[in-house]
Enzyme design. Structure first.
Site, PDB file in Angstrom:
ATOM      1  CB  VAL A   1      -0.895  -0.014   1.258  1.00 47.68           C
ATOM      2  CG1 VAL A   1      -1.794   1.208   1.295  1.00 47.68           C
ATOM      3  CG2 VAL A   1      -1.712  -1.304   1.310  1.00 47.68           C
ATOM      4  CB  CYS A   2       1.233   4.128  -2.283  1.00 44.96           C
ATOM      5  SG  CYS A   2       2.106   5.709  -2.326  1.00 44.96           S
TER       6      CYS A   2
END
Lengths: 97, 118, 123
Positions: B76-77
């Site tokens: 997940v960024c």
């Protein structure tokens, strides 16, 4: 290159853009709302028929069925996700969001 | 082949998360490797464990977590997650928060990068 | 990376700014991925050209103005920046309306470049 389209052609111009940039012979995969493109009898059917002269066109059958589309333009291949994956094996992908 | 997956759109609002999942399942069944699934833009919302859809609906975040349990790298960024209130406290099991450098790594290591979004 | 060949990564910017976050987060991705010494290029087509429009004033809207950051791409050694002639013309724009001077190409030339990439990232 495999081109994918997931929007309805009646409100978006992604198909036009795709056709402007796609090379002759490039396959086009329609999924999600993109499958409305291949419903027979619409006003965009001539554009699809024209596109079919240059490009193999595929549509995800699950998306077609989910939308109650029962008649598909002649020459369009209905396919499943295995077929989508098989196309990606052969081509890099650009999605026309 | 090694496939990298980029997901740019959130769950439920659009079909992107479903299409991506269907694609990944088919790819795995055809013997491919998923190099990583990277969530960017609203895609990061896929990774909250607080999701509680009605019982007769699919649980999209659980699907991702289950793929993570199989050993697929779910990333997940961090920048996109911070903006949208996703942090370690709400993160699904079997996923991790990291930077766009990870997307770069996936892009370099994969034979194909496929993006799902809207 | 050592002796490894660089990966050709192209950002294809097709969305206008402000109406959605894609242009802005796309720019953030360009800046970060640009630091990984791969072969990065950026092409602005369709509504993506609006992200480069001069004179964007986002103060009344209360959102961040980021068009000027595109001008800084050069400082990050991202110099392969292109746009599409027809996309500009359709929108009544010329390259003089843009905050940077991307190389203006025909669709067929852009298509050829897309074909040469290993990775295409849509924003």
């Amino acid at each position: 290159m495999l081109h994918t389209i997931n929007k309805s052609p009646f409100v978006h111009k992604n198909l036009e853009s795709c056709l402007r940039f796609a090379k002759k012979g490039d396959p086009i995969m329609l999924y999600e709302d993109g499958v409305y493109t291949v419903a027979a009898g619409s006003k965009i059917e001539p554009m699809v028929a024209e596109a079919l002269k240059k490009h193999p066109i595929y549509a995800i059958e699950a998306d077609v069925k989910a939308r109650g589309i029962t008649k598909v333009i002649d020459g369009v291949y209905l396919c499943d996700y295995y077929c989508f994956v098989a196309l990606v094996e052969q081509h890099k992908v650009y999605p026309w969001f | 082949m090694k496939f990298g997956i980029l997901i740019q759109d959130g769950p439920y609002n659009h079909e992107a998360a479903d299409s991506a999942y269907n694609f990944i399942q088919a790819a795995l069944e055809r013997g491919h490797t998923i190099q990583g699934i990277f969530f960017y833009n609203d895609g990061v919302i896929n990774a909250t464990k607080l999701m509680e859809p009605p019982q007769d609906d699919r649980n999209i975040s659980k699907r991702w977590s289950d793929l993570g349990a199989k050993g697929i790298d779910i990333i997940v960024c961090v920048a996109a997650a911070k903006r949208r209130g996703i942090n370690e406290d709400v993160l699904i099991p079997n996923a991790r928060i990291s930077g766009l450098g990870q997307l770069t790594e996936i892009a370099i290591e994969s034979d194909r990068l496929i993006t799902f979004g809207s | 990376m050592g002796e490894k060949e660089k990966t050709k990564i192209m950002f294809v910017m097709r969305k206008p700014p402000h109406g959605s976050i894609y242009a802005y987060e796309g720019l953030e991705a360009i800046l970060i991925m640009g630091a990984y010494e791969q072969e990065i290029s950026v092409v602005f087509i369709d509504d993506g050209v609006f992200a480069l429009k001069r004179e964007q004033d986002t103060k009344p809207l209360g959102v961040k103005e980021f068009s000027k950051t595109f001008a800084a791409l050069e400082d990050y050694d991202i110099t392969n920046i292109y746009t599409d002639k027809e996309s500009l013309e359709t929108r009544g724009l010329t390259v003089d309306d843009l905050i940077i001077k991307p190389k203006v190409l025909e669709a067929s030339e852009i298509a050829k470049m897309m074909e040469e990439q290993q990775v295409l990232l849509p924003f």
